[in-house]
Design a protein around this motif. Structure first.
Motif, PDB file in Angstrom:
ATOM      1  N   GLY A 113      -1.986  -0.162  -9.118  1.00  0.00           N
ATOM      2  CA  GLY A 113      -1.551  -0.246  -7.850  1.00  0.00           C
ATOM      3  C   GLY A 113      -0.031  -0.469  -7.570  1.00  0.00           C
ATOM      4  N   PRO A 114       0.817  -0.769  -6.759  1.00  0.00           N
ATOM      5  CA  PRO A 114       0.132  -0.734  -5.391  1.00  0.00           C
ATOM      6  C   PRO A 114      -0.174   0.540  -4.701  1.00  0.00           C
ATOM      7  CG  PRO A 114       2.264  -1.247  -5.114  1.00  0.00           C
ATOM      8  CD  PRO A 114       2.162  -1.031  -6.433  1.00  0.00           C
ATOM      9  N   TYR A 115      -1.439   0.454  -3.932  1.00  0.00           N
ATOM     10  CA  TYR A 115      -1.729   1.483  -2.920  1.00  0.00           C
ATOM     11  C   TYR A 115      -1.759   0.886  -1.611  1.00  0.00           C
ATOM     12  CZ  TYR A 115      -3.823   3.032  -7.337  1.00  0.00           C
ATOM     13  OH  TYR A 115      -3.868   3.682  -8.658  1.00  0.00           O
ATOM     14  N   TYR A 116      -1.282   1.609  -0.622  1.00  0.00           N
ATOM     15  CA  TYR A 116      -1.024   1.258   0.627  1.00  0.00           C
ATOM     16  C   TYR A 116      -2.015   1.898   1.753  1.00  0.00           C
ATOM     17  CZ  TYR A 116       3.359   0.102  -1.587  1.00  0.00           C
ATOM     18  OH  TYR A 116       4.211  -0.440  -2.657  1.00  0.00           O
ATOM     19  N   ILE A 117      -2.517   1.232   2.614  1.00  0.00           N
ATOM     20  CA  ILE A 117      -3.314   1.733   3.407  1.00  0.00           C
ATOM     21  C   ILE A 117      -3.068   0.612   4.958  1.00  0.00           C
ATOM     22  CG2 ILE A 117      -5.472   1.722   2.066  1.00  0.00           C
ATOM     23  CD1 ILE A 117      -6.648  -0.707   3.394  1.00  0.00           C
ATOM     24  N   PRO A 167      -7.911   9.878  -2.664  1.00  0.00           N
ATOM     25  CA  PRO A 167      -8.047  10.496  -1.283  1.00  0.00           C
ATOM     26  C   PRO A 167      -9.084   9.523  -0.454  1.00  0.00           C
ATOM     27  CG  PRO A 167      -8.379  12.299  -2.849  1.00  0.00           C
ATOM     28  CD  PRO A 167      -8.335  10.737  -3.469  1.00  0.00           C
ATOM     29  N   LYS A 168      -8.682   9.506   1.010  1.00  0.00           N
ATOM     30  CA  LYS A 168      -9.539   8.573   1.940  1.00  0.00           C
ATOM     31  C   LYS A 168      -9.831   7.174   1.435  1.00  0.00           C
ATOM     32  CE  LYS A 168     -11.837  12.860   3.936  1.00  0.00           C
ATOM     33  NZ  LYS A 168     -12.940  13.397   4.367  1.00  0.00           N
ATOM     34  N   LEU A 169      -8.743   6.573   0.606  1.00  0.00           N
ATOM     35  CA  LEU A 169      -8.790   5.257   0.277  1.00  0.00           C
ATOM     36  C   LEU A 169      -9.034   4.245   1.522  1.00  0.00           C
ATOM     37  CD1 LEU A 169      -8.851   3.182  -2.018  1.00  0.00           C
ATOM     38  CD2 LEU A 169      -6.209   3.206  -1.700  1.00  0.00           C
TER      39      LEU A 169
END
Length: 230
Positions: A113-117, A167-169
């Motif tokens: 990461g980081p991944y963001y939502i 996708p669609k996390l």
């Protein structure tokens, strides 16, 4: 007018045909050479340096050492190629958004990461990711950063990594956060290990479940639930 010499004509034709073959061969050889220069990674034995040496007053490192350094530099560049953080970002704890454990805990490996939502206030907010005293706003759109263990992500139901992202996390994570682990009773259960039963990778691993990477199947159990460290 005397008739043309058929042998002479035949020789001329053979010469032209041979020249065409030579041209084709030279062109193919040139393409092969270019491909070798671009894709061939192996070096000749004379070019490989097995031990550090000093040549012309300069220290020459072993070829293997230089290869390791080059791979490390490329890996570092990959880590730097992350998307810009969104506005109103809430920084979270450096833990897995699924099993809630830190990097390199037991055999879980590193965190990615980081991944963001974006935070959806109409759904359960993962407050376990927030530091003490941090809360999400109910009026302003905010985002959070997400980290995942590789194994936790790999075995999660309907979670896929494609094109450098999940996708669609956000949709998947909110579903996992609504689900309690059958073993430790904490949120973030994402692995469907038997009918209508979900758990964390860490919990299943502690119980002795076997994970087969060749066909992504889960089987076997050799311990009791009391052996899970929570």
């Amino acid at each position: 007018m005397p008739p043309a010499n058929p042998e002479k004509k035949k020789k001329k034709r053979v010469k032209k045909k041979k020249q065409a073959k030579d041209d084709d061969f030279n062109e193919a050889a040139g393409i092969v050479q270019k491909l070798k220069q671009r894709y061939q990674n192996k070096k000749e034995d004379s070019e490989v340096i097995k031990d550090p040496i000093i040549k012309n007053g300069k220290l020459l490192h072993p070829t293997r050492y230089l290869s390791i350094i080059e791979r490390g530099q490329k890996a570092q560049q990959s880590r730097l190629q992350v998307p810009d953080p969104p506005e109103n970002l809430i920084q979270t704890k450096w833990i897995c958004a699924l099993c809630q454990r830190y990097s390199c805990s037991d055999n879980l490996g590193d965190l990615f990461g980081p991944y963001y939502i974006e935070i959806d206030t109409t759904k359960p907010i993962p407050t376990f990711l927030f530091a003490d005293g941090i809360t999400a706003s109910t009026t302003v759109k905010q985002s959070i950063e997400i980290y995942l263990h590789g194994r936790c992500a790999l075995w999660s139901e309907n979670l896929y990594f494609f094109g450098g992202k999940f996708p669609k996390l956000d949709e998947r994570l909110y579903k996992y956060w609504e689900t309690l682990c059958e073993l430790c009773k904490e949120r973030g259960a994402s692995i469907n290990y038997k009918a209508n039963c979900y758990a964390h990778f860490y919990c299943l691993d502690c119980l002795g479940y076997k994970f087969d990477n060749s066909n992504l199947s889960i089987s076997g159990i050799s311990k009791t639930a009391e052996n899970i460290i929570v």
